[in-house]
Motif scaffolding. Structure first.
Motif, PDB file in Angstrom:
ATOM      1  N   MET A 143       0.824  -1.217   0.000  1.00  0.00           N
ATOM      2  CA  MET A 143       0.000   0.000   0.000  1.00  0.00           C
ATOM      3  C   MET A 143       0.855   1.261   0.000  1.00  0.00           C
ATOM      4  SD  MET A 143      -3.033  -1.119  -0.415  1.00  0.00           S
ATOM      5  CE  MET A 143      -4.122   0.240  -0.093  1.00  0.00           C
ATOM      6  N   GLN A 144       1.977   1.214  -0.680  1.00  0.00           N
ATOM      7  CA  GLN A 144       2.825   2.385  -0.897  1.00  0.00           C
ATOM      8  C   GLN A 144       2.436   2.959  -2.251  1.00  0.00           C
ATOM      9  OE1 GLN A 144       6.625   0.467  -0.634  1.00  0.00           O
ATOM     10  NE2 GLN A 144       6.699   0.632   1.593  1.00  0.00           N
ATOM     11  N   LEU A 145       1.403   3.780  -2.249  1.00  0.00           N
ATOM     12  CA  LEU A 145       0.749   4.175  -3.491  1.00  0.00           C
ATOM     13  C   LEU A 145       1.119   5.570  -3.973  1.00  0.00           C
ATOM     14  CD1 LEU A 145      -2.770   2.722  -2.644  1.00  0.00           C
ATOM     15  CD2 LEU A 145      -0.883   1.617  -3.865  1.00  0.00           C
ATOM     16  N   ASP A 146       2.072   6.224  -3.322  1.00  0.00           N
ATOM     17  CA  ASP A 146       2.411   7.594  -3.702  1.00  0.00           C
ATOM     18  C   ASP A 146       2.965   7.701  -5.117  1.00  0.00           C
ATOM     19  OD1 ASP A 146       4.531   6.160  -2.412  1.00  0.00           O
ATOM     20  OD2 ASP A 146       5.724   7.992  -2.358  1.00  0.00           O
ATOM     21  N   ARG A 147       3.553   6.654  -5.649  1.00  0.00           N
ATOM     22  CA  ARG A 147       4.103   6.671  -7.012  1.00  0.00           C
ATOM     23  C   ARG A 147       3.064   6.338  -8.085  1.00  0.00           C
ATOM     24  NH1 ARG A 147      10.047   3.909  -7.017  1.00  0.00           N
ATOM     25  NH2 ARG A 147      10.913   5.084  -5.278  1.00  0.00           N
ATOM     26  N   PHE A 148       1.862   6.014  -7.665  1.00  0.00           N
ATOM     27  CA  PHE A 148       0.836   5.568  -8.603  1.00  0.00           C
ATOM     28  C   PHE A 148      -0.238   6.622  -8.783  1.00  0.00           C
ATOM     29  CE2 PHE A 148       2.687   1.749  -6.852  1.00  0.00           C
ATOM     30  CZ  PHE A 148       2.883   0.967  -7.975  1.00  0.00           C
ATOM     31  N   THR A 149      -0.682   6.752 -10.028  1.00  0.00           N
ATOM     32  CA  THR A 149      -1.866   7.550 -10.318  1.00  0.00           C
ATOM     33  C   THR A 149      -3.046   6.595 -10.418  1.00  0.00           C
ATOM     34  OG1 THR A 149      -1.503   7.366 -12.691  1.00  0.00           O
ATOM     35  CG2 THR A 149      -0.541   9.305 -11.577  1.00  0.00           C
ATOM     36  N   ILE A 150      -4.238   7.152 -10.389  1.00  0.00           N
ATOM     37  CA  ILE A 150      -5.432   6.322 -10.532  1.00  0.00           C
ATOM     38  C   ILE A 150      -5.416   5.606 -11.873  1.00  0.00           C
ATOM     39  CG2 ILE A 150      -7.951   6.421 -10.790  1.00  0.00           C
ATOM     40  CD1 ILE A 150      -7.879   8.696  -8.660  1.00  0.00           C
ATOM     41  N   ASP A 151      -5.048   6.314 -12.946  1.00  0.00           N
ATOM     42  CA  ASP A 151      -5.063   5.664 -14.260  1.00  0.00           C
ATOM     43  C   ASP A 151      -4.013   4.574 -14.359  1.00  0.00           C
ATOM     44  OD1 ASP A 151      -3.209   7.888 -14.315  1.00  0.00           O
ATOM     45  OD2 ASP A 151      -3.053   7.615 -16.478  1.00  0.00           O
ATOM     46  N   ARG A 152      -2.894   4.729 -13.677  1.00  0.00           N
ATOM     47  CA  ARG A 152      -1.874   3.676 -13.708  1.00  0.00           C
ATOM     48  C   ARG A 152      -2.378   2.418 -12.997  1.00  0.00           C
ATOM     49  NH1 ARG A 152       4.102   4.183 -11.165  1.00  0.00           N
ATOM     50  NH2 ARG A 152       4.946   2.240 -11.964  1.00  0.00           N
ATOM     51  N   LEU A 153      -3.059   2.578 -11.873  1.00  0.00           N
ATOM     52  CA  LEU A 153      -3.632   1.432 -11.172  1.00  0.00           C
ATOM     53  C   LEU A 153      -4.718   0.767 -12.014  1.00  0.00           C
ATOM     54  CD1 LEU A 153      -3.744   2.966  -7.594  1.00  0.00           C
ATOM     55  CD2 LEU A 153      -2.282   1.069  -8.346  1.00  0.00           C
ATOM     56  N   MET A 154      -5.495   1.570 -12.729  1.00  0.00           N
ATOM     57  CA  MET A 154      -6.509   1.008 -13.628  1.00  0.00           C
ATOM     58  C   MET A 154      -5.841   0.216 -14.752  1.00  0.00           C
ATOM     59  SD  MET A 154      -9.193   4.202 -13.703  1.00  0.00           S
ATOM     60  CE  MET A 154     -10.239   3.490 -14.954  1.00  0.00           C
ATOM     61  N   THR A 155      -4.722   0.698 -15.255  1.00  0.00           N
ATOM     62  CA  THR A 155      -3.979  -0.010 -16.299  1.00  0.00           C
ATOM     63  C   THR A 155      -3.487  -1.359 -15.781  1.00  0.00           C
ATOM     64  OG1 THR A 155      -3.330   2.049 -17.374  1.00  0.00           O
ATOM     65  CG2 THR A 155      -1.972   0.117 -17.829  1.00  0.00           C
ATOM     66  N   VAL A 156      -3.010  -1.395 -14.541  1.00  0.00           N
ATOM     67  CA  VAL A 156      -2.579  -2.662 -13.948  1.00  0.00           C
ATOM     68  C   VAL A 156      -3.751  -3.636 -13.890  1.00  0.00           C
ATOM     69  CG1 VAL A 156      -1.688  -3.769 -11.850  1.00  0.00           C
ATOM     70  CG2 VAL A 156      -0.683  -1.606 -12.644  1.00  0.00           C
ATOM     71  N   LEU A 157      -4.905  -3.157 -13.475  1.00  0.00           N
ATOM     72  CA  LEU A 157      -6.095  -4.020 -13.442  1.00  0.00           C
ATOM     73  C   LEU A 157      -6.440  -4.532 -14.839  1.00  0.00           C
ATOM     74  CD1 LEU A 157      -8.247  -2.098 -10.842  1.00  0.00           C
ATOM     75  CD2 LEU A 157      -7.574  -4.503 -10.692  1.00  0.00           C
ATOM     76  N   ASN A 158      -6.355  -3.665 -15.840  1.00  0.00           N
ATOM     77  CA  ASN A 158      -6.609  -4.100 -17.214  1.00  0.00           C
ATOM     78  C   ASN A 158      -5.648  -5.207 -17.617  1.00  0.00           C
ATOM     79  OD1 ASN A 158      -7.440  -0.756 -18.389  1.00  0.00           O
ATOM     80  ND2 ASN A 158      -8.779  -2.336 -17.600  1.00  0.00           N
ATOM     81  N   LYS A 159      -4.376  -5.048 -17.267  1.00  0.00           N
ATOM     82  CA  LYS A 159      -3.372  -6.057 -17.614  1.00  0.00           C
ATOM     83  C   LYS A 159      -3.587  -7.367 -16.867  1.00  0.00           C
ATOM     84  CE  LYS A 159       0.245  -2.964 -19.195  1.00  0.00           C
ATOM     85  NZ  LYS A 159       1.676  -2.654 -19.152  1.00  0.00           N
TER      86      LYS A 159
END
Length: 110
Positions: free
Chosen positions: A70-86
């Motif tokens: 849960m170290q999410l400071d380097r992530f944007t919402i769209d980047r996390l969504m991209t990970v879910l897509n992958k």
């Protein structure tokens, strides 16, 4: 001997712990936390280590480790969504915009 303390106040949260702690970016932090929790759930459900997830998605092992921690400071919402897509997920987003209630206007909880 059991001691019961009846002198406590029950406080209901807003549904967003980041808002409850006064974070200015509470909505962003809540969204990122929900997306990260879903990613972690998929990894757990599919028995994927961070290395196996990297092989499957081309998202770095280090990124999956950060998400797990849960170290999410380097992530944007769209980047996390991209990970879910992958990870084979389809993400639907619904946005509701309305004025924020003040403390006096907030509904009372029973």
């Amino acid at each position: 001997m059991s001691k019961t303390d009846d002198n406590f106040e029950l406080v209901y949260g807003s549904g967003n712990v980041f808002r409850d702690f006064g974070r200015a970016d509470a909505d962003v932090q809540q969204t990122k936390a929900l997306l990260a929790a879903r990613i972690i759930g998929i990894l757990d459900d599919e028995g994927l280590s961070t290395r196996k997830a990297e092989d499957r998605t081309s998202v770095s092992h280090a990124d999956f480790t950060r998400i797990r921690n849960m170290q999410l400071d380097r992530f944007t919402i769209d980047r996390l969504m991209t990970v879910l897509n992958k990870l084979g997920q389809h993400v639907d987003v619904q946005i509701d915009v309305h004025p924020r209630a003040t403390a006096e206007e907030a509904p009372a909880h029973p």
